[in-house]
Design an enzyme around this catalytic site. Structure first.
Site, PDB file in Angstrom:
ATOM      1  N   TYR A 199       6.063  -6.735  17.657  1.00 41.88           N
ATOM      2  CA  TYR A 199       6.155  -6.434  16.282  1.00 41.88           C
ATOM      3  C   TYR A 199       6.651  -5.142  16.448  1.00 41.88           C
ATOM      4  CZ  TYR A 199       4.395  -3.078  12.531  1.00 41.88           C
ATOM      5  OH  TYR A 199       4.579  -2.537  11.538  1.00 41.88           O
ATOM      6  N   PHE A 249       0.724  -1.559  -0.045  1.00 41.87           N
ATOM      7  CA  PHE A 249       0.258   0.145  -0.344  1.00 41.87           C
ATOM      8  C   PHE A 249       0.961   1.069   0.165  1.00 41.87           C
ATOM      9  CE2 PHE A 249      -2.090   2.864   3.262  1.00 41.87           C
ATOM     10  CZ  PHE A 249      -2.555   3.302   2.519  1.00 41.87           C
TER      11      PHE A 249
END
Ligand code: UDP
Length: 321
Positions: A149, A11
């Site tokens: 993460y 994206f």
């Protein structure tokens, strides 16, 4: 200039490719399509200044060739989306750290400047708003998968800065806050495309928790302008910058706004975090970027507000149905 974008069919990567091509540069993209898609770059394929390879950055020989052919590198390839991260922690940690090691190591051989994409997740549970680049990072326990993460991206940042200090490699780190716009998929849990698709289909809009958590959303067009700017000056080497829009909204108000803008038929429902992600999931209650540093470095500030962002995302999904 010749730019390489890892994760260039994603994206953000595909919008960055567009931005660089529009500035008259040559762009090569490598992407393994794990979360990116060919559709994102379909419209760029006929441009003679655009090249793409479908492969992983882990293919070191290929990456070496691509790094050699570029003047500067944008390293965006990474595991993204909280949902994916909770479901596939091994892949997240390995992809994020290994790919960054490979790119920095190859770039260092010929001193090719590298932008490393990081995330506002690294601020963790910090409650000093707005977040500033040299604030302490406040992580949760290692038993809570979400923080893997943030930690993997923090390691990427350490690596980028270590290459700058120890090896003299020009590197710059950008911490992307919630970035939205056309082409973002809701498949990996991102809230704006999820709510927009639910609203357009007249389905229930799923607010996780009480919806009092707040976020700041940046338009992808603004964000890629910032990313491109950070790698086109040497004033930024060895630095970390927040990239985001400080305009804040609660997730419940976001749901109401999107319901209004998409026809008003959807019901707003609350889903517990345990159900949405995993038992014991910890969300961040707020996340606000301080953007003075990037403003001072390259004169950047966001040009699109939340209404423009939502309008663009809704128009994108309307055109697809
Ligand atoms: N969220 C939500 N409903 C959804 C998807 C997300 O309420 O269907 C919430 C999520 O819990 C978080 C916020 O929206 O508080 C932003 O989520 P996203 O995954 O887009 O990004 P994050 O800020 O978590 O990285």
């Amino acid at each position: 200039m010749r730019f390489l974008i890892t994760g260039g069919a994603g994206f953000v990567g595909s919008h960055l490719a567009e931005e660089l091509l529009s500035q008259g540069h040559k762009v090569s993209v490598v992407d393994d399509l794990s979360t990116g898609s060919i559709e994102n770059i379909e419209h760029l394929k006929s441009n003679p200044d655009f090249k793409y390879v479908i492969d992983t950055v882990n293919n070191v020989n290929l990456s070496a060739e691509l790094v050699d052919g570029a003047d500067r590198i944008f390293h965006l390839a990474a595991a993204v989306g909280v949902k994916l991260i909770v479901e596939s922690p091994v892949r997240t940690i390995e992809t994020n750290i290994r790919c960054t090691e490979i790119i920095l190591n190859l770039a260092a051989k010929k001193k090719k400047p590298v932008f490393v994409a990081s995330t506002s997740e690294v601020y963790g549970k910090s409650t000093t708003f707005p977040f500033r680049e040299d604030d302490d990072l406040v992580m949760g326990a290692t038993t809570k998968g979400r923080w893997s993460y943030a930690c993997s991206k923090a390691i990427d940042e350490f690596l980028a800065l270590a290459y700058y200090r120890e090896k003299g490699l020009p590197t710059v780190v950008g911490r992307l806050f919630n970035t939205v716009g056309p082409r973002q998929t809701g498949q990996y849990g991102m809230v704006v495309p999820t709510f927009v698709q639910q609203g357009l289909a007249g389905k229930p809009i799923t607010v996780y928790g009480d919806g009092e958590q707040r976020r700041c959303f940046g338009h992808v067009k603004d964000v890629v302008r910032a990313i491109a700017g950070l790698l086109q000056t040497d004033a930024t080497w060895g630095n970390v910058y927040n990239l985001g829009n400080p305009e804040e909204i609660s997730i419940l108000d976001l749901a109401r706004k999107i319901r209004e803008l998409t026809g008003g038929k959807s019901e707003i429902v609350h889903v517990s975090y345990d159900q949405a992600y995993e038992v014991g999931f910890e969300d961040m209650t707020r996340r606000v970027p301080g953007i003075e540093k990037i403003g001072a470095a390259i004169g950047w500030k966001p040009q699109h507000d939340l209404n423009k962002i939502l309008g663009d995302v809704i128009a994108f999904y309307r055109a697809r149905v």
